[in-house]
Design a protein around this motif. Structure first.
Motif, mmCIF file in Angstrom:
data_model
loop_
_atom_site.group_PDB
_atom_site.id
_atom_site.type_symbol
_atom_site.label_atom_id
_atom_site.label_comp_id
_atom_site.label_asym_id
_atom_site.label_seq_id
_atom_site.Cartn_x
_atom_site.Cartn_y
_atom_site.Cartn_z
ATOM 1 N N THR A 114 -7.883 -2.702 28.725
ATOM 2 C CA THR A 114 -8.576 -2.601 30.009
ATOM 3 C C THR A 114 -9.701 -3.633 30.098
ATOM 4 O O THR A 114 -9.912 -4.250 31.143
ATOM 5 N N ARG A 121 -7.341 -6.251 33.495
ATOM 6 C CA ARG A 121 -7.075 -5.108 34.364
ATOM 7 C C ARG A 121 -5.953 -5.382 35.370
ATOM 8 O O ARG A 121 -5.548 -4.492 36.097
ATOM 9 N N THR A 133 -1.360 -3.407 30.492
ATOM 10 C CA THR A 133 -2.588 -2.615 30.382
ATOM 11 C C THR A 133 -2.372 -1.223 30.934
ATOM 12 O O THR A 133 -2.698 -0.221 30.290
ATOM 13 N N TRP A 134 -1.775 -1.141 32.123
ATOM 14 C CA TRP A 134 -1.610 0.164 32.763
ATOM 15 C C TRP A 134 -0.553 1.018 32.058
ATOM 16 O O TRP A 134 -0.671 2.240 32.037
#
Length: 90
Positions: A25, A29, A34-35
């Motif tokens: 993160t 982002r 990342t997610w």
């Protein structure tokens, strides 16, 4: 990173997965990776609705992450959820 975080999830390594999610993160982002990592982290913490939210975000960035959501949905036996995401994300 998605595969590594999934490996940590399967090994139930909550601290390592949480640290990876924080690092990812901080680094980027705008990355679907990342997610996916963040989604795996929340999934391991049994916060499934939050995990789904982050997997959805990953799909918005990259359709590849749909595979992660499929795996999660099948693991959680939420086939109705999976069907909904398939038709809304195509």
């Amino acid at each position: 990173m998605e595969l590594y975080s999934t490996s940590l999830w399967h090994q139930q390594k909550e601290v390592a997965l949480s640290a990876l999610a924080q690092d990812m993160t901080a680094l980027d982002r705008n990355s679907s990776s990342t997610w996916c990592v963040v989604g795996n982290c929340f999934s391991l913490q049994k916060e499934h609705q939050t995990a789904i939210k982050y997997f959805q975000r990953a799909i918005q960035v990259s359709k590849y992450c749909f595979i992660i959501l499929i795996t999660f949905s099948l693991t959680m036996k939420k086939l109705c959820t999976l069907h909904f995401y398939y038709f809304t994300c195509r």
